[in-house]
Design an enzyme around this catalytic site. Structure first.
Site, PDB file in Angstrom:
ATOM      1  N   ALA A   1       0.807  -1.218   0.000  1.00  0.00           N
ATOM      2  CA  ALA A   1       0.000   0.000   0.000  1.00  0.00           C
ATOM      3  C   ALA A   1       0.844   1.273   0.000  1.00  0.00           C
ATOM      4  CB  ALA A   1      -0.930   0.009   1.210  1.00  0.00           C
ATOM      5  N   LYS A   2       2.106   1.158   0.451  1.00  0.00           N
ATOM      6  CA  LYS A   2       3.046   2.286   0.480  1.00  0.00           C
ATOM      7  C   LYS A   2       2.443   3.508   1.190  1.00  0.00           C
ATOM      8  CE  LYS A   2       5.326   0.766  -3.781  1.00  0.00           C
ATOM      9  NZ  LYS A   2       4.442  -0.383  -4.103  1.00  0.00           N
ATOM     10  N   ARG A   3       1.795   3.270   2.304  1.00  0.00           N
ATOM     11  CA  ARG A   3       1.097   4.315   3.016  1.00  0.00           C
ATOM     12  C   ARG A   3       2.007   5.014   4.031  1.00  0.00           C
ATOM     13  NH1 ARG A   3      -2.509   3.115  -0.480  1.00  0.00           N
ATOM     14  NH2 ARG A   3      -4.688   2.847   0.078  1.00  0.00           N
TER      15      ARG A   3
END
Length: 263
Positions: A91-93
């Protein structure tokens, strides 16, 4: 702890293969298009064909960010868990305050997640505090433009990606931090491993991106634990009615290839 579970999974199936579940609607076989949730129908068949070779599955959130997509993702996660395979949500959040805490709630539904360190410690703290979950910090990514920022030299003489590795090492208070380091940059992969010898890596870029499989294994694993990811190279290895069979064969081939380099 996520990495304890991952170690057990790797040992059980003798594989460090991570299968990326990125069901691009443009490439899903036509015979699945009439299903209520074509992405779920596609993923279920991929999981059936590959789970014996998969140390983890890595669905990329970008392929699920609509109402039907989230439904398909929930079904996919539940089905993978039923097969005993951990889920790493790509998700690379990261963000500040309440937003970061909301993003971290995604870990209610997955075993691990990727995070972006660009905003600093406070932006990833809500993820890091989930001690039982795996948190993979972007460090040296596999895309061609990764060097634009990640390889810039700081006043200290270290590159940005080296600084990120150092920060992540300091953030690893609960033993739940990993790094994302691409197989398409084998020299940097080696550098980071020498810098942080005990942190497991998620190594993307093997397969369709042409990354270095031997370097991925040699430098991606920490005491045998780590994940070597292939997405398109497995799930789109074939087309039409036999797509799942082709995916299973591709996952098995990658497992055998990587195992030649494991000690």
């Amino acid at each position: 702890m996520f990495f304890d579970r991952l170690r057990e999974r790797i040992s059980t199936i003798d594989s460090v293969v991570c299968v990326g579940l990125d069901p691009d609607m443009r490439r899903i076989p036509d015979h699945l298009s009439e299903h209520d949730l074509p992405r779920w129908a596609f993923n279920r068949r991929i999981i059936d064909a590959t789970h014996e070779h998969a140390a983890a599955y890595k669905p990329n959130a970008a392929f699920y960010e609509d109402a039907d997509g989230w439904r398909a993702l929930r079904e996919t996660i539940a089905y993978a868990e039923g097969k005993g395979v951990p889920i790493l949500l790509d998700a690379k959040r990261a963000d500040i305050g309440n937003t970061a805490r909301r993003y971290a709630a995604l870990l209610d539904h997955a075993d691990a997640i990727t995070v972006n360190p660009y905003l600093g410690r406070d932006s990833v703290e809500p993820f890091l505090s989930r001690e039982e979950k795996g948190i993979f910090v972007l460090c040296r990514t596999s895309n061609p433009g990764g060097s634009d920022i990640q390889n810039l030299e700081l006043e200290s003489g270290e590159a940005v990606y080296e600084r990120v590795a150092d920060l992540a090492d300091g953030w690893n208070e609960h033993g739940n931090v990993g790094l994302v380091v691409g197989a398409t940059a084998p020299e940097e992969l080696q550098d980071v491993r020498e810098q942080v010898p005990d942190i497991p890596f998620l190594v993307p870029g093997v397969g369709a991106q042409g990354g270095d499989a031997e370097a991925a294994v040699e430098f991606g694993l920490a005491d045998g634990v780590g994940l070597i990811n292939s997405s398109r190279g497995i799930i789109f290895a074939g087309e039409g009615e036999q797509f799942a069979r082709a995916a299973g064969e591709a996952a098995k081939r990658l497992k055998r290839q990587l195992n030649r380099y494991r000690t």
